[in-house]
Design a protein around this motif. Structure first.
Motif, PDB file in Angstrom:
ATOM      1  N   ASN A   1       1.337  13.360  -1.317  1.00 55.69           N
ATOM      2  CA  ASN A   1       2.527  14.092  -0.864  1.00 55.69           C
ATOM      3  C   ASN A   1       2.454  14.438   0.621  1.00 55.69           C
ATOM      4  N   SER A   2       1.841  13.556   1.389  1.00 54.59           N
ATOM      5  CA  SER A   2       1.627  13.850   2.799  1.00 54.59           C
ATOM      6  C   SER A   2       2.681  13.190   3.671  1.00 54.59           C
ATOM      7  N   LYS A   3       2.536  13.441   4.984  1.00 55.88           N
ATOM      8  CA  LYS A   3       3.432  12.827   5.959  1.00 55.88           C
ATOM      9  C   LYS A   3       3.109  11.343   6.117  1.00 55.88           C
ATOM     10  N   THR A   4       4.044  10.635   6.696  1.00 54.95           N
ATOM     11  CA  THR A   4       3.939   9.177   6.779  1.00 54.95           C
ATOM     12  C   THR A   4       2.687   8.713   7.481  1.00 54.95           C
ATOM     13  N   GLU A   5       2.299   9.369   8.577  1.00 50.14           N
ATOM     14  CA  GLU A   5       1.153   8.884   9.338  1.00 50.14           C
ATOM     15  C   GLU A   5      -0.134   8.964   8.529  1.00 50.14           C
ATOM     16  N   VAL A   6      -0.250   9.951   7.651  1.00 52.25           N
ATOM     17  CA  VAL A   6      -1.430  10.044   6.794  1.00 52.25           C
ATOM     18  C   VAL A   6      -1.380   8.975   5.712  1.00 52.25           C
ATOM     19  N   ARG A   7      -0.207   8.725   5.189  1.00 53.12           N
ATOM     20  CA  ARG A   7      -0.058   7.700   4.160  1.00 53.12           C
ATOM     21  C   ARG A   7      -0.392   6.309   4.696  1.00 53.12           C
ATOM     22  N   ASN A   8      -0.354   6.150   5.999  1.00 49.54           N
ATOM     23  CA  ASN A   8      -0.659   4.852   6.606  1.00 49.54           C
ATOM     24  C   ASN A   8      -2.157   4.600   6.782  1.00 49.54           C
ATOM     25  N   ILE A   9      -2.977   5.629   6.613  1.00 50.90           N
ATOM     26  CA  ILE A   9      -4.413   5.489   6.870  1.00 50.90           C
ATOM     27  C   ILE A   9      -5.067   4.401   6.016  1.00 50.90           C
ATOM     28  N   PRO A  10      -4.778   4.302   4.706  1.00 50.24           N
ATOM     29  CA  PRO A  10      -5.434   3.249   3.907  1.00 50.24           C
ATOM     30  C   PRO A  10      -5.203   1.846   4.437  1.00 50.24           C
ATOM     31  N   TYR A  11      -4.036   1.606   5.045  1.00 51.53           N
ATOM     32  CA  TYR A  11      -3.745   0.272   5.571  1.00 51.53           C
ATOM     33  C   TYR A  11      -4.575  -0.048   6.817  1.00 51.53           C
ATOM     34  N   ILE A  12      -5.224   0.973   7.360  1.00 55.46           N
ATOM     35  CA  ILE A  12      -6.061   0.790   8.540  1.00 55.46           C
ATOM     36  C   ILE A  12      -7.527   0.648   8.166  1.00 55.46           C
ATOM     37  N   ILE A  13      -8.005   1.458   7.235  1.00 57.62           N
ATOM     38  CA  ILE A  13      -9.445   1.549   6.987  1.00 57.62           C
ATOM     39  C   ILE A  13      -9.921   0.758   5.777  1.00 57.62           C
ATOM     40  N   PHE A  14      -8.995   0.308   4.922  1.00 54.74           N
ATOM     41  CA  PHE A  14      -9.387  -0.550   3.806  1.00 54.74           C
ATOM     42  C   PHE A  14      -9.166  -2.010   4.203  1.00 54.74           C
ATOM     43  N   ASN A  15      -9.028  -2.879   3.244  1.00 54.10           N
ATOM     44  CA  ASN A  15      -8.850  -4.293   3.552  1.00 54.10           C
ATOM     45  C   ASN A  15      -7.520  -4.529   4.252  1.00 54.10           C
ATOM     46  N   THR A  16      -7.588  -4.983   5.473  1.00 53.78           N
ATOM     47  CA  THR A  16      -6.377  -5.240   6.251  1.00 53.78           C
ATOM     48  C   THR A  16      -5.901  -6.673   6.015  1.00 53.78           C
ATOM     49  N   SER A  17      -4.767  -7.010   6.617  1.00 54.34           N
ATOM     50  CA  SER A  17      -4.186  -8.331   6.433  1.00 54.34           C
ATOM     51  C   SER A  17      -5.066  -9.425   7.038  1.00 54.34           C
ATOM     52  N   ARG A  18      -4.982 -10.616   6.485  1.00 57.22           N
ATOM     53  CA  ARG A  18      -5.699 -11.757   7.063  1.00 57.22           C
ATOM     54  C   ARG A  18      -4.966 -12.301   8.275  1.00 57.22           C
ATOM     55  N   SER A  19      -3.735 -11.860   8.460  1.00 56.89           N
ATOM     56  CA  SER A  19      -2.932 -12.321   9.588  1.00 56.89           C
ATOM     57  C   SER A  19      -3.131 -11.396  10.784  1.00 56.89           C
ATOM     58  N   LEU A  20      -3.503 -11.963  11.917  1.00 56.19           N
ATOM     59  CA  LEU A  20      -3.695 -11.185  13.134  1.00 56.19           C
ATOM     60  C   LEU A  20      -2.386 -10.528  13.554  1.00 56.19           C
ATOM     61  N   GLU A  21      -1.277 -11.262  13.420  1.00 59.82           N
ATOM     62  CA  GLU A  21       0.024 -10.738  13.810  1.00 59.82           C
ATOM     63  C   GLU A  21       0.423  -9.531  12.954  1.00 59.82           C
ATOM     64  N   ASP A  22       0.169  -9.610  11.640  1.00 61.04           N
ATOM     65  CA  ASP A  22       0.488  -8.489  10.756  1.00 61.04           C
ATOM     66  C   ASP A  22      -0.327  -7.258  11.121  1.00 61.04           C
ATOM     67  N   ASN A  23      -1.593  -7.473  11.434  1.00 64.75           N
ATOM     68  CA  ASN A  23      -2.442  -6.349  11.831  1.00 64.75           C
ATOM     69  C   ASN A  23      -1.954  -5.715  13.129  1.00 64.75           C
ATOM     70  N   PHE A  24      -1.565  -6.547  14.059  1.00 69.49           N
ATOM     71  CA  PHE A  24      -1.043  -6.040  15.327  1.00 69.49           C
ATOM     72  C   PHE A  24       0.129  -5.095  15.080  1.00 69.49           C
TER      73      PHE A  24
END
Length: 427
Positions: free
Chosen positions: A278-301
């Motif tokens: 139930n947090s703000k958007t920026e906190v909800r985005n943390i898993p997409y940074i610290i867990f398995n990220t995309s295999r695409s460099l462009e998506d990560n960018f």
């Protein structure tokens, strides 16, 4: 062969077989699902891909393997028919992602239709690395080694009182197996974190609390948390519980802690400053940074860019709305301290121009060229504008890595208020 019961109906028993899969249990029951289809006015039963069957709780009692399972909300998963042979049969398959298990089936029969969870206990070896082995006492004497295992394990309590978490208990427990035949004794020590909630939760909401804990431990020791077991406390009784969990890719190699903070200090800090549920958007985005990220460099960018944009546009900093990349380079990129103002401005516009191209024109860069645009001067284009003709993988990677470094710095320094950190994980 095991036997099954549907929805607490213990008068009707069915023979069944089951397979424990990675994401749940599939059970094949000697049961004709056709009997649940209503006939039309002519007495005809029709069956097709749109035919719906009710979900059900299924109790599996397996005397042979001395383990019993209660599947929650198992859904129809197909059936098979064999007729005209001595071994003709009709089997219906059901599948569930959520189930409880126990050696005593009577405990499972006592569970209500919608059991409410008061405590969640997450077992993982990483916990022992943080706290040692509180239940183990070892004494070395001249002629013997004395090992004692405490029944009343020392428990460390951390009060949280936020976001429906009352407190955390960190400790370990143990069990032993003694084989007289093989003259073998095995002792297994299990560290755990127990989450006690203020208001009881539904069993299918347990994942949200486990995911939150995984995020915090991932920040402290990336890729080192492997969940060994989960148990839940319902009406003061503990049950082993299975639910689908998106586990991380475990690393066998040693990984240092990201900060100097003790585990018992770091964990409550996370619950206080970056509450995930139930947090703000920026906190909800943390898993997409610290867990398995995309295999695409462009998506990560783009993911890293969006994180910075989301975080800084919500900060009440004068003039930052349209200059968040420039601001983040100045305040969250350590290497910017040795860059000139011209170099920082150029890097900022390269990142913004690449993001604009990806967003509006797609990932394809004709001839590896990218127009780098600076802010207009009045209604005319800026004379600083130029075309970069060497936008290859390395060029994009370097700028993606810069954004990643900025994001990690925002998480630790801005969000967690930790000035010194060493988060060793690559995207």
């Amino acid at each position: 062969m095991a036997v099954c019961f549907f929805n607490n109906d213990y008068k009707n028993k069915y023979s069944c077989e089951y397979d424990i899969k990675q994401n749940g249990i599939e059970v094949r029951v000697d049961y004709e699902i056709d009997d649940e289809i209503e006939s039309d006015l002519n007495g005809v039963k029709s069956f097709g891909i749109n035919t719906k069957f009710d979900e059900r709780d299924i109790l599996i009692i397996d005397y042979k393997n001395k383990m019993n399972y209660l599947l929650k909300e198992a859904h129809y998963n197909g059936h098979s028919e064999v007729f005209g042979t001595p071994d003709d049969s009709y089997k219906t398959k059901f599948f569930s992602n959520y189930y409880f298990c126990d050696k005593d089936y009577n405990k499972l029969t006592n569970l209500k239709n919608n059991p409410k969870v008061k405590k969640i206990r997450v077992y993982s070896n990483i916990i022992n690395e943080f706290i040692g082995y509180p239940s183990l006492y070892e004494e070395r004497l001249n002629d013997e080694l004395v090992i004692k295992l405490k029944k009343d394990t020392i428990k460390q309590n951390i009060s949280i009182e936020k976001n429906n978490i009352k407190n955390l208990v960190i400790s370990d427990d143990w069990y032993h197996v003694h084989s007289f035949q093989n003259n073998d004794i095995k002792i297994k020590l299990n560290g755990y974190v127990e989450i006690e909630v203020s208001r009881r939760i539904n069993y299918y909401d347990v994942y949200d609390y486990i995911r939150e804990l995984m995020i915090y431990i991932q920040l402290l020791r990336p890729d080192k948390m492997m969940i060994n077991k989960i148990s839940v406390c319902i009406d003061d009784v503990y049950y082993e519980y299975f639910l689908p969990i998106r586990e991380i890719k475990y690393k066998d190699s040693y990984v240092e802690k990201s900060t100097k903070d003790n585990f018992l200090i770091f964990l409550p800090k996370c619950y206080e400053l970056i509450p995930f549920r139930n947090s703000k958007t920026e906190v909800r985005n943390i898993p997409y940074i610290i867990f398995n990220t995309s295999r695409s460099l462009e998506d990560n960018f783009l993911t890293f860019y969006r994180f910075i944009e989301c975080y800084y546009k919500k900060q009440k900093i004068k003039g930052i709305v349209n200059n968040f990349i420039s601001y983040s380079l100045e305040n969250n990129y350590k290497k910017s301290k040795v860059m000139t103002e011209c170099e920082k401005e150029k890097l900022c516009q390269e990142i913004i121009s690449l993001r604009n191209h990806y967003t509006h024109s797609g990932y394809y860069l004709k001839n590896n060229s990218l127009k780098i645009k600076f802010k207009k001067i009045g209604k005319t284009s800026n004379p600083k504008n130029y075309t970069e003709n060497n936008v290859d993988f390395d060029w994009i990677y370097k700028r993606t890595k810069i954004l990643y470094d900025i994001v990690i710095d925002i998480i630790f320094r801005n969000m967690l208020e930790i000035e010194e950190y060493n988060f060793k994980r690559h995207f």
